[in-house]
Design a protein around this motif. Structure first.
Motif, PDB file in Angstrom:
ATOM      1  N   UNK A 136      23.493  -5.933 -43.969  1.00 13.91           N
ATOM      2  CA  UNK A 136      22.115  -6.073 -44.416  1.00 13.91           C
ATOM      3  C   UNK A 136      21.944  -5.675 -45.886  1.00 13.91           C
ATOM      4  N   UNK A 137      22.879  -4.918 -46.447  1.00 15.34           N
ATOM      5  CA  UNK A 137      22.800  -4.579 -47.866  1.00 15.34           C
ATOM      6  C   UNK A 137      22.900  -5.830 -48.733  1.00 15.34           C
ATOM      7  N   UNK A 138      23.674  -6.807 -48.292  1.00 22.66           N
ATOM      8  CA  UNK A 138      23.809  -8.057 -49.035  1.00 22.66           C
ATOM      9  C   UNK A 138      22.471  -8.800 -49.083  1.00 22.66           C
ATOM     10  N   UNK A 139      21.768  -8.842 -47.975  1.00 22.40           N
ATOM     11  CA  UNK A 139      20.480  -9.533 -47.921  1.00 22.40           C
ATOM     12  C   UNK A 139      19.454  -8.808 -48.773  1.00 22.40           C
ATOM     13  N   UNK A 140      19.331  -7.489 -48.579  1.00 23.67           N
ATOM     14  CA  UNK A 140      18.344  -6.727 -49.340  1.00 23.67           C
ATOM     15  C   UNK A 140      18.656  -6.729 -50.834  1.00 23.67           C
ATOM     16  N   UNK A 141      19.926  -6.578 -51.181  1.00 24.16           N
ATOM     17  CA  UNK A 141      20.315  -6.587 -52.591  1.00 24.16           C
ATOM     18  C   UNK A 141      20.053  -7.934 -53.234  1.00 24.16           C
ATOM     19  N   UNK A 185      20.784   1.783 -50.652  1.00 22.80           N
ATOM     20  CA  UNK A 185      21.109   3.198 -50.398  1.00 22.80           C
ATOM     21  C   UNK A 185      22.451   3.581 -51.004  1.00 22.80           C
ATOM     22  N   UNK A 186      22.697   3.083 -52.199  1.00 26.43           N
ATOM     23  CA  UNK A 186      23.904   3.384 -52.981  1.00 26.43           C
ATOM     24  C   UNK A 186      25.192   2.943 -52.292  1.00 26.43           C
ATOM     25  N   UNK A 201      31.960  -7.336 -53.372  1.00 26.43           N
ATOM     26  CA  UNK A 201      31.238  -8.546 -52.975  1.00 26.43           C
ATOM     27  C   UNK A 201      29.723  -8.319 -52.999  1.00 26.43           C
ATOM     28  N   UNK A 202      29.262  -7.101 -52.773  1.00 27.19           N
ATOM     29  CA  UNK A 202      27.838  -6.803 -52.894  1.00 27.19           C
ATOM     30  C   UNK A 202      27.390  -6.938 -54.340  1.00 27.19           C
TER      31      UNK A 202
END
Length: 175
Positions: A61-66, A115-116, A121-122
């Protein structure tokens, strides 16, 4: 007189190459072309790869939010760059000073949203989100044939995207 018996070791990747190097982590024999230099000694590629994976902490989900955060904020910044484009000479000074500020703001917002968490890839996903966020404004500039708007968008992306990537990844050019 002492007789020393030396056993010849061969690289585990290249069985035809003699070597005296060993991976500092797994003790596998490695040749000079397979050895990866680290600050504490040589490691095989497998150990380096597994060591690097321990630093990748991003979740799916970090990929989507970022991506969404970078795209949204980049669209706002690209629109503001369009407003700067009509000012003239002062616009050049403003874009050169505002693009790093926009990049820093986007990087810090993405850092908070993810969240750091870290992953190469991110960081690439965030950079792509920035470019795609600015794309609609750039297309409008192209269709209206606004040369200064196109150039200013290019300057903004040229400065802000690498700045966001380096800021998120922790690359330091100067220590």
């Amino acid at each position: 007189m002492t007789d020393t018996i030396s056993t010849v070791t061969y690289c585990y990747v290249h069985p035809d190459r003699e070597t005296s190097l060993r991976c500092k982590r797994c003790e596998k024999p490695i040749c000079a072309s397979c050895a990866q230099r680290t600050p504490t000694g040589y490691m095989c590629r497998d150990c380096v790869r597994s060591h690097q994976k321990s630093f990748d902490t991003s979740e799916w989900y970090d990929y989507i939010f970022g991506f969404l955060t970078a795209g949204f904020l980049s669209a706002i910044a690209a629109f503001l760059v369009t407003l700067i484009g009509g000012i003239g000479f002062i616009g050049w000074l403003l874009i050169l000073s505002a693009a790093p500020i926009a990049g820093t703001t986007i990087a810090e917002a993405v850092r908070v949203v993810t969240r750091r968490h870290r992953s190469r890839s991110l960081f690439i996903t965030v950079a792509v989100g920035m470019v795609l966020g600015a794309l609609p404004v750039l297309i409008v500039q192209l269709l209206s044939m606004n040369i200064f708007g196109i150039v200013f968008q290019g300057i903004y992306l040229f400065i802000a995207v690498p700045l966001v990537y380096t800021r998120l990844s922790g690359i330091q050019l100067f220590k």
